[in-house]
Motif scaffolding. Structure first.
Motif, short mmCIF file in Angstrom:
data_model
loop_
_atom_site.label_atom_id
_atom_site.label_comp_id
_atom_site.label_asym_id
_atom_site.label_seq_id
_atom_site.Cartn_x
_atom_site.Cartn_y
_atom_site.Cartn_z
N LEU A 180 0.83 -1.21 0.00
CA LEU A 180 0.00 0.00 0.00
C LEU A 180 0.86 1.26 0.00
CD1 LEU A 180 -2.79 1.30 0.13
CD2 LEU A 180 -2.74 0.99 2.62
N GLU A 181 1.88 1.30 0.85
CA GLU A 181 2.73 2.50 0.92
C GLU A 181 3.53 2.70 -0.36
OE1 GLU A 181 2.76 4.91 3.11
OE2 GLU A 181 1.15 3.92 4.21
N THR A 182 3.92 1.62 -1.00
CA THR A 182 4.62 1.74 -2.28
C THR A 182 3.69 2.31 -3.34
OG1 THR A 182 6.00 -0.17 -1.69
CG2 THR A 182 6.03 0.52 -3.99
N LEU A 183 2.44 1.87 -3.34
CA LEU A 183 1.46 2.43 -4.28
C LEU A 183 1.21 3.91 -4.01
CD1 LEU A 183 -1.20 -0.42 -4.49
CD2 LEU A 183 -0.05 0.62 -6.45
N LEU A 184 1.18 4.27 -2.75
CA LEU A 184 0.90 5.66 -2.40
C LEU A 184 2.06 6.59 -2.72
CD1 LEU A 184 -0.88 5.13 1.04
CD2 LEU A 184 -1.92 6.15 -0.99
N LYS A 185 3.29 6.13 -2.44
CA LYS A 185 4.45 7.01 -2.55
C LYS A 185 5.20 6.86 -3.87
CE LYS A 185 7.38 9.99 -0.84
NZ LYS A 185 6.99 11.37 -0.54
N ASN A 186 5.29 5.63 -4.36
CA ASN A 186 6.12 5.40 -5.55
C ASN A 186 5.52 4.29 -6.41
OD1 ASN A 186 8.21 5.51 -7.35
ND2 ASN A 186 9.79 4.77 -5.94
N PRO A 187 4.35 4.52 -6.99
CA PRO A 187 3.64 3.46 -7.72
C PRO A 187 4.40 2.95 -8.95
CG PRO A 187 2.59 5.59 -8.08
CD PRO A 187 3.57 5.78 -6.96
N LYS A 188 5.30 3.76 -9.48
CA LYS A 188 6.05 3.34 -10.66
C LYS A 188 7.00 2.17 -10.37
CE LYS A 188 5.82 7.73 -13.15
NZ LYS A 188 6.58 8.85 -13.76
N ARG A 189 7.28 1.94 -9.07
CA ARG A 189 8.11 0.78 -8.71
C ARG A 189 7.39 -0.54 -8.98
NH1 ARG A 189 9.93 -0.06 -3.00
NH2 ARG A 189 11.04 -1.78 -4.01
#
Length: 255
Positions: free
Chosen positions: A17-26
Motif C-alpha cells: 500500500l505505501e509503495t502504491l501511495l508514494k512510488n507506484p512506478k516501482r
C-alpha cells in the motif's frame, strides 16, 4: 545473505500500500490471494492499482511462501498480497546533501554492520515516523533492502532516502567537514543518551551491529558517545534506535 529470487518482490499489506501511495512506478504487477476476502486495505490496494494502471492477478500465493521460506528460513505472513517491483533506488551522499533544505537542521541514522533485515526495517520505520531525513549504509557489512526489510518497515522505505556510501569512514569525514556532528551509540560508554543536547545542529546517529557494535574506526570519529542504560542485558539495536531517536525528537521538536 543474498535474496536472488526475492529481490524483485515485496509482500504485506502496508508494504504494498505505501509503495502504491508514494512510488507506484516501482510496481510492475500485484498478486492477491484468491482464497481470501478483500478487507479495507486490500480494497484500497486494488483501487490504487487500477488508478495507476498496475495489473492485478488473483492467484494462489503458495509459491511465494515457499521462496521466502527457502531463502530466509522464516515463516512469514504474506497478508494476502505480493507485488513484483523494481528495487529501491539508493542515493549518494552528495545528492542527499544537495537536496537538503538549508534553513533547518538535519538528522541522519548511520548503520554500521547492521545485517538483520528485521532490525534494518524497524529502524527505517522508526526514523521515518520520527521525521529523520535519511538512512546511511555502507557497501560492505550491510543488509540490503530486501522484501523482509520492506515489510518490517511497513512501507516506510518509500518515504525516506536510503543513502549508500562506499566507505562509512569517508562519509563520516565528509559530513564532519560539512558541519555535521557524529553521535555514536556505544554501550560501553559512560554517558547516557539523555545527557546530550541535540538541538541546533546537524547530526548523524551511528548504530552498530549487535554483538560487534560500531567499528573502532568509526567510534574514534564520534563527537559524542552515548549509551542507553539498562538493568538487564542490552536492548537490540532497533529498540535502542527507537529510544534515542525519540529523545532527539523530544528535544528538537518539543522543548
Amino acid at each position: 545473505m543474498e535474496y536472488k529470487k526475492l529481490k524483485n518482490y515485496i509482500f504485506g499489506k502496508n508494504a504494498v500500500l505505501e509503495t502504491l501511495l508514494k512510488n507506484p512506478k516501482r510496481i510492475n504487477k500485484i498478486y492477491i490471494s484468491k482464497n481470501i476476502g478483500l478487507d479495507n486495505r486490500l480494497k484500497k490496494i486494488k483501487e490504487l492499482a487500477l488508478n495507476n494502471s498496475v495489473i492485478i492477478q488473483f492467484t494462489n500465493l503458495n509459491k511465494y511462501l515457499e521462496i521466502i521460506k527457502e531463502e530466509t528460513g522464516e515463516e512469514v505472513n504474506l497478508q494476502g498480497v505480493v507485488a513484483s517491483v523494481s528495487p529501491v533506488e539508493y542515493i549518494d551522499l552528495d545528492t542527499f546533501l544537495n537536496r537538503a533544505q538549508k534553513d533547518k537542521f538535519k538528522k541522519l541514522v548511520i548503520l554500521d554492520g547492521v545485517s538483520d533485515p528485521h532490525n534494518f526495517g524497524a529502524i527505517i520505520r522508526t526514523a521515518t515516523a520520527a521525521g529523520y531525513d535519511g538512512i546511511l549504509v555502507g557497501n560492505h557489512r550491510a543488509c540490503p533492502v530486501t522484501p523482509v526489510v520492506e515489510k518490517t518497515s511497513a512501507g516506510a522505505v518509500n518515504h525516506i532516502p536510503i543513502i549508500k556510501a562506499n566507505s562509512l569512514s569517508g562519509a563520516i569525514d565528509y559530513l564532519k567537514n560539512n558541519d555535521w556532528w557524529i553521535i555514536a551509540l556505544d554501550m560501553n560508554n559512560s554517558d547516557n543518551y539523555f545527557d546530550v543536547d541535540y538541538k541546533n545542529m546537524n547530526f548523524a546517529l551511528v548504530l552498530g551491529a549487535e554483538g560487534d557494535g560500531i567499528s573502532k574506526t568509526l567510534l574514534n570519529k564520534a563527537d559524542f558517545k552515548i549509551k542507553v542504560p539498562t538493568h538487564f542485558e542490552s536492548l537490540n539495536v532497533s529498540a535502542c534506535a527507537a529510544v534515542v531517536i525519540y529523545e532527539t525528537i523530544r528535544q528538537t521538536e518539543y522543548t
